[in-house]
Every structure is written in structure tokens, then in C-alpha cells.
Design an enzyme around this catalytic site. Structure first.
Site, PDB file in Angstrom:
ATOM      1  N   ASP A 188       0.856  -1.190   0.000  1.00 17.46           N
ATOM      2  CA  ASP A 188       0.000   0.000   0.000  1.00 17.46           C
ATOM      3  C   ASP A 188       0.888   1.235   0.000  1.00 17.46           C
ATOM      4  O   ASP A 188       1.738   1.399   0.893  1.00 17.46           O
ATOM      5  CB  ASP A 188      -0.910   0.012   1.229  1.00 17.46           C
ATOM      6  N   GLU A 272      -1.501  -1.062  -6.122  1.00 16.43           N
ATOM      7  CA  GLU A 272      -2.633  -0.358  -6.725  1.00 16.43           C
ATOM      8  C   GLU A 272      -2.135   0.452  -7.912  1.00 16.43           C
ATOM      9  O   GLU A 272      -1.025   0.980  -7.897  1.00 16.43           O
ATOM     10  CB  GLU A 272      -3.285   0.584  -5.713  1.00 16.43           C
ATOM     11  N   CYS A 325     -12.784  -3.549   5.375  1.00 14.00           N
ATOM     12  CA  CYS A 325     -12.207  -4.270   6.514  1.00 14.00           C
ATOM     13  C   CYS A 325     -11.549  -5.551   5.993  1.00 14.00           C
ATOM     14  O   CYS A 325     -12.195  -6.352   5.309  1.00 14.00           O
ATOM     15  CB  CYS A 325     -13.295  -4.622   7.528  1.00 14.00           C
ATOM     16  N   CYS A 328     -13.586  -8.784   7.871  1.00 18.10           N
ATOM     17  CA  CYS A 328     -14.966  -9.204   7.571  1.00 18.10           C
ATOM     18  C   CYS A 328     -15.472  -8.711   6.218  1.00 18.10           C
ATOM     19  O   CYS A 328     -16.508  -9.174   5.740  1.00 18.10           O
ATOM     20  CB  CYS A 328     -15.905  -8.738   8.677  1.00 18.10           C
ATOM     21  N   CYS A 343     -13.164  -1.562  13.109  1.00 17.43           N
ATOM     22  CA  CYS A 343     -14.386  -2.143  12.537  1.00 17.43           C
ATOM     23  C   CYS A 343     -15.258  -2.739  13.646  1.00 17.43           C
ATOM     24  O   CYS A 343     -14.760  -3.137  14.715  1.00 17.43           O
ATOM     25  CB  CYS A 343     -14.003  -3.218  11.526  1.00 17.43           C
ATOM     26  N   CYS A 345     -16.485  -5.520  13.717  1.00 20.53           N
ATOM     27  CA  CYS A 345     -16.157  -6.942  13.938  1.00 20.53           C
ATOM     28  C   CYS A 345     -15.044  -7.118  14.965  1.00 20.53           C
ATOM     29  O   CYS A 345     -14.705  -8.242  15.353  1.00 20.53           O
ATOM     30  CB  CYS A 345     -15.759  -7.613  12.627  1.00 20.53           C
ATOM     31  N   ASP A 352      -2.933   1.751   6.774  1.00 17.32           N
ATOM     32  CA  ASP A 352      -2.113   1.331   5.633  1.00 17.32           C
ATOM     33  C   ASP A 352      -1.878  -0.181   5.638  1.00 17.32           C
ATOM     34  O   ASP A 352      -1.859  -0.820   4.572  1.00 17.32           O
ATOM     35  CB  ASP A 352      -0.764   2.066   5.644  1.00 17.32           C
TER      36      ASP A 352
END
Length: 370
Positions: A188, A272, A325, A328, A343, A345, A352
Site C-alpha cells: 500500500d 494499486e 475491513c 470481515c 471495525c 467486527c 495502511d
């Protein structure tokens, strides 16, 4: 066996006479390029409404100008021929819609020219390289070019600080066998530190440009106070250029080492597909983007992975790696000022690191479906 190209860049130390010939060649190449471009523009303006006539036009060659400008005969004719090839390439790219219309070259452009191997006119010898018009030039060859590699061409250049370099383009045959993918890593992009990977490790980029910023600003202020074109102005200009070159060399060396480390460790690297220029302008991260050299880093990664039969995967720039996330799969907004992904969860991770995990997962999915 597929043919591959690889370039090797070395510092050269021409004599004063050889340096003068090189600088003459830089100027002649620029002159010929601009003359040919001017004639093409004139032709284009007069025939742009008649595309068929435009296609049939025979464009000028460097030989045309040698009759009028005798001094063009003093330099390497292959360098002038390559100026024409470069213009042809730029012209075709424009008409295909892949580039803007070619621009005139100025003295502020990179000072360089390219020459080709013809009948043994270029040869690497012990501590020297034989080149057209220059004969034997001293070279600092810090790494060996394999004997089976065939030299195709050489590009000679001069930096703003007055240093001379040669980039030797070679051709070789290599059988690339695709490696079985076992170890995969997602990267990332991180404005502060280059990247965070899916193992939670940071690149820890040293920020060479920012380290030199105060010193560079001080030397640039001194330059601005001197009379432009004077002897002292030129000396100070070289001091500024040397600082900039040092930063560029430090950055390049770090990126080479970091990319080699990743390629040695992993069979596939996932990133990316980012628009760095757009990010720099939109988010006003100009200096940070300029400092970490992400574009150079990814190009190093790509060719090094390819040589070893490993995979380099770019996922879509719109993939919501930051908002998702990694545990999840739920998504939520993530403003730039929030540095931890929390999150419902129960996941609580550095944003990052969370993104890198998502990038890795998406990359594995793409590799499986390929």
C-alpha cells in the site's frame, strides 16, 4: 528463448577535447531535431486539411542540412540519424493520440545523444570504451556486462553538474520460466515512507530530498543573488546541481535495493494502479510524491520480477482497499486524518496495513482468475 534488452549506466571521464566533441554533438542533435520539427510544423499547417497529401510528404533528413551547415559533418552522423528517429516516434505518437505534439528542444533539456553499433565502432575494453568520433574514453565500469550480451546502442549524457555518463543498451536471449506462486505480498503506497506491506512492515524511506531541503534552499538563495551568466553564477549553479544529483542518486540506490529485496523474497507483488500526478495535484502532496519516487520504484519492481518469471499485478485504482475491513469485508468511510481502521467486527489496525492486506487478497483473486 526470447530476446531481452537491458541497459547499463556508467560514469565516463572524457578528456577536454572529447568533452568538447560531446557538447558539440549535443548541440548539433538539438539543432537538427528543431530544424526538422520546424519544417514538419510548416508542412502540417499547410496540408492539415488534406490528410492524404500529408501522408505522402517526404520529411527532411539530417543529410539535407549538412550541405548548408558544414559543421554538422564534424559530429557522429548516427547521433543525427537518431534525432530523426526520435522525432518520427514523437510524431507518430501524436497522430495516434498517445502524446502531445512534439516540442522544440532547448538547452535546458537533458543534454544527450544516442549512437549505434556499426562494424565494431563501439567496443568495451579494459577501463575504456571505444566510441565514434571520440575514440577511447575512460569509463568507470562498476559491474561487468556478460560476454553473451550484445551491445546495440549507447546514449551519452551530461548532467547539470557537468558529469558525463554512458548508458549501454544490450540485447540477450533469456528463457523465462514462470515461477510457481507461493509467497505473495501486497504493497500500500504510503506518502510517509514509500509503502506498508501486507506483513505489516514499512519501507522506511529516508526522505533524502527533505533531508537536503534546507541546504538546497540556502545554496539556491546564494545562486539567486549572483549575476546570471557570470563565472560565480556558473560555479554556484554547479553546487546546486550537485546537491540535486546526490539526492537523485541516493533515492535511486535505495529503490533498487528495496525492489531487489522484495523480488528475492516474493513470487508475486501486488500494488494499486495509482495516478501519482493526479494525487500530487489534488491532495497537494507535491514534495512528498517527488521525494519517495513511487513511479521509479514500481518500474524497478516490474522488470526485476519479469526477469525471474515472477508476477507483478496492478489492481484497479478504484478498488476500495482503504475503506474495506480486511477481516470481515465491511466498508466504511476513511478520511485522511484517521490513521487507524476500527471495525465493528473487532478489527483494529493501522489503516495502511489494513489496505495492504486488502490489496494482497484482491491480487491473489486476480492471479487465480487469470
Amino acid at each position: 528463448m526470447a530476446k531481452q534488452n537491458k541497459a547499463y549506466k556508467f560514469r565516463i571521464y572524457p578528456t577536454d577535447e572529447q568533452a568538447l566533441i560531446m557538447r558539440k554533438t549535443f548541440g548539433c542533435v538539438r539543432f537538427v531535431y528543431n530544424k526538422m520539427l520546424a519544417e514538419r510544423i510548416e508542412t502540417y499547417e499547410s496540408l492539415k486539411d488534406d490528410k492524404e497529401a500529408l501522408k505522402k510528404v517526404k520529411h527532411p533528413t539530417p543529410a539535407k542540412y549538412k550541405k548548408e551547415f558544414e559543421w554538422l559533418r564534424e559530429v557522429d552522423s548516427l547521433a543525427l540519424a537518431n534525432a530523426q528517429l526520435n522525432l518520427d516516434k514523437a510524431y507518430k505518437a501524436f497522430f495516434k493520440g498517445n502524446a502531445k505534439f512534439p516540442k522544440f528542444k532547448s538547452k535546458r533539456h537533458k543534454q544527450s545523444y544516442t549512437t549505434n553499433v556499426v562494424n565494431g565502432n563501439i567496443q568495451l575494453l579494459d577501463g575504456h570504451i571505444k566510441l565514434p568520433k571520440l575514440k577511447m574514453v575512460k569509463i568507470k565500469q562498476h559491474r561487468k556486462i556478460p560476454s553473451e550480451y550484445k551491445i546495440k546502442s549507447c546514449t551519452l549524457s551530461m548532467t547539470s553538474a557537468g558529469k558525463y555518463y554512458i548508458s549501454i543498451l544490450t540485447e540477450y536471449e533469456l528463457e523465462i520460466k514462470n515461477k510457481e506462486i507461493e509467497n505473495v505480498v501486497g504493497l500500500d503506497f504510503a506518502m510517509d515512507g514509500l509503502f506498508v506491506d501486507s506483513e505489516g512492515e514499512k519501507a522506511n524511506y529516508p526522505k533524502f530530498y527533505r533531508q537536503m531541503l534546507n541546504k538546497l534552499a540556502k545554496e539556491q538563495r546564494k545562486l539567486s543573488r549572483k549575476k546570471k551568466g557570470s563565472s560565480n553564477w556558473h560555479k554556484q549553479r554547479v553546487r546546486v546541481a550537485k546537491i540535486q544529483e546526490k539526492v537523485a542518486n541516493q533515492r535511486k540506490n535505495f529503490l533498487h535495493n528495496k525492489s531487489k529485496e522484495l523480488v528475492t523474497t516474493y513470487d508475486a507483488v501486488i500494488i494499486e494502479d495509482l495516478n501519482m500526478k493526479g494525487m500530487s495535484q489534488t491532495l497537494k502532496f507535491g514534495k512528498s510524491v517527488a521525494d519517495n519516487g513511487w513511479g521509479m520504484f514500481t518500474s524497478f519492481l516490474q522488470y526485476k520480477l519479469k526477469e525471474q518469471g515472477k508476477q507483478f499485478v496492478k489492481i484497479d485504482k478504484w478498488f476500495p482497499s482503504t475503506q474495506t475491513c480486511s477481516n470481515c469485508g465491511n466498508t466504511q468511510p476513511m478520511p485522511m486524518n484517521i490513521r487507524t481502521y476500527a471495525c465493528s467486527c473487532g478489527l483494529n489496525l493501522d489503516r495502511d496495513y489494513n489496505s495492504a492486506l486488502n490489496i494482497k487478497k484482491e491480487g491473489i483473486r486476480l492471479l487465480a482468475s487469470a
